[in-house]
Design an enzyme around this catalytic site. Structure first.
Site, PDB file in Angstrom:
ATOM      1  CE1 TYR A 109      -4.370  -1.790  -0.064  1.00  0.00           C
ATOM      2  CE2 TYR A 109      -2.873  -3.664   2.094  1.00  0.00           C
ATOM      3  CZ  TYR A 109      -3.922  -3.465   0.678  1.00  0.00           C
ATOM      4  OH  TYR A 109      -4.574  -4.333   1.004  1.00  0.00           O
ATOM      5  CG  ASN A 132     -10.425  -0.607  -8.904  1.00  0.00           C
ATOM      6  OD1 ASN A 132     -10.614   0.063  -9.891  1.00  0.00           O
ATOM      7  ND2 ASN A 132      -9.464  -2.170  -8.512  1.00  0.00           N
ATOM      8  CB  CYS A 140      -7.188  -3.824  -6.254  1.00  0.00           C
ATOM      9  SG  CYS A 140      -8.928  -4.367  -6.860  1.00  0.00           S
ATOM     10  CG  HIS A 141      -5.236  -9.034  -8.063  1.00  0.00           C
ATOM     11  ND1 HIS A 141      -6.203  -8.410  -9.493  1.00  0.00           N
ATOM     12  CD2 HIS A 141      -4.164 -10.218  -8.814  1.00  0.00           C
ATOM     13  CE1 HIS A 141      -5.613  -8.150  -9.945  1.00  0.00           C
ATOM     14  NE2 HIS A 141      -4.480  -9.301 -10.100  1.00  0.00           N
ATOM     15  CD  GLU A 168      -1.526 -11.360 -11.766  1.00  0.00           C
ATOM     16  OE1 GLU A 168      -0.941 -10.697 -11.585  1.00  0.00           O
ATOM     17  OE2 GLU A 168      -3.125 -10.556 -12.110  1.00  0.00           O
TER      18      GLU A 168
END
Length: 178
Positions: A109, A132, A140-141, A168
């Site tokens: 963050y 978001n 945002c993940h 990912e």
């Protein structure tokens, strides 16, 4: 003289491994996305946008194809144009900086606050992530706490965030993923 055509939103619903996902695309680009359960319905999202709904599969086709390719493991960089109209000021700067965080990586963050050049504190970044309007495409993940995954308001919460980061390759699969 003819008046200019009013802006509209075309919608698509896409089944994904993390739940049914709704996409809203204006003439400019993807304006909103999210889990169908979070919005309650496409109509609720349409009301939030305040734009008339049109049925235009051609307009949503590119975003749908990219989302499917992402979940198939064939896409790492979204090229779907983004319509940023729902964001402004520091929130816009933070989400545009987030949009540049690459596939397979994560930022804290505080790191995202610095990257955005905004004066938003790390705690405020978390609030921006929670609101978001374009998750996954504006990832945002990929924003984590310095001490762990942090929160996530999409899908099934932190479990969905974990699944996306595992997809990912940022996180290693657990026994739950096998």
């Amino acid at each position: 003289m003819m008046p200019a055509a009013a802006e509209t939103a075309a919608f698509a619903e896409v089944p994904t491994p993390v739940g049914l996902f709704v996409l809203a695309v204006t003439e400019t680009g993807l304006v909103a996305s999210g889990w169908a359960s979070a919005h309650g319905s496409r109509a609720r999202l349409s009301d939030r946008l305040g734009l008339p709904e049109v049925h235009d599969a051609d307009r949503t086709a590119f975003a749908v194809a990219e989302l499917n390719a992402y979940f198939a493991g064939d896409l790492k960089v979204f090229e779907t144009p983004i319509d940023w109209r729902l964001m402004s000021g520091s929130r816009l700067r933070v989400l545009q900086a987030l949009h540049q965080v690459p596939y397979g990586s994560a930022v804290t963050y505080g790191e995202l606050a610095r990257r955005s050049g905004s004066s938003v504190p790390a705690r405020g970044i978390g609030s921006i992530m929670g609101s978001n309007p374009i998750p996954i495409f504006v990832p945002c993940h990929r924003v984590i706490a310095g001490t762990g995954l942090g929160g996530f308001s999409g899908g099934e919460g932190v479990e969905t965030k974990r699944r996306l980061l595992t997809h990912e390759g940022y996180l290693q699969p657990t026994l739950l993923d096998l």
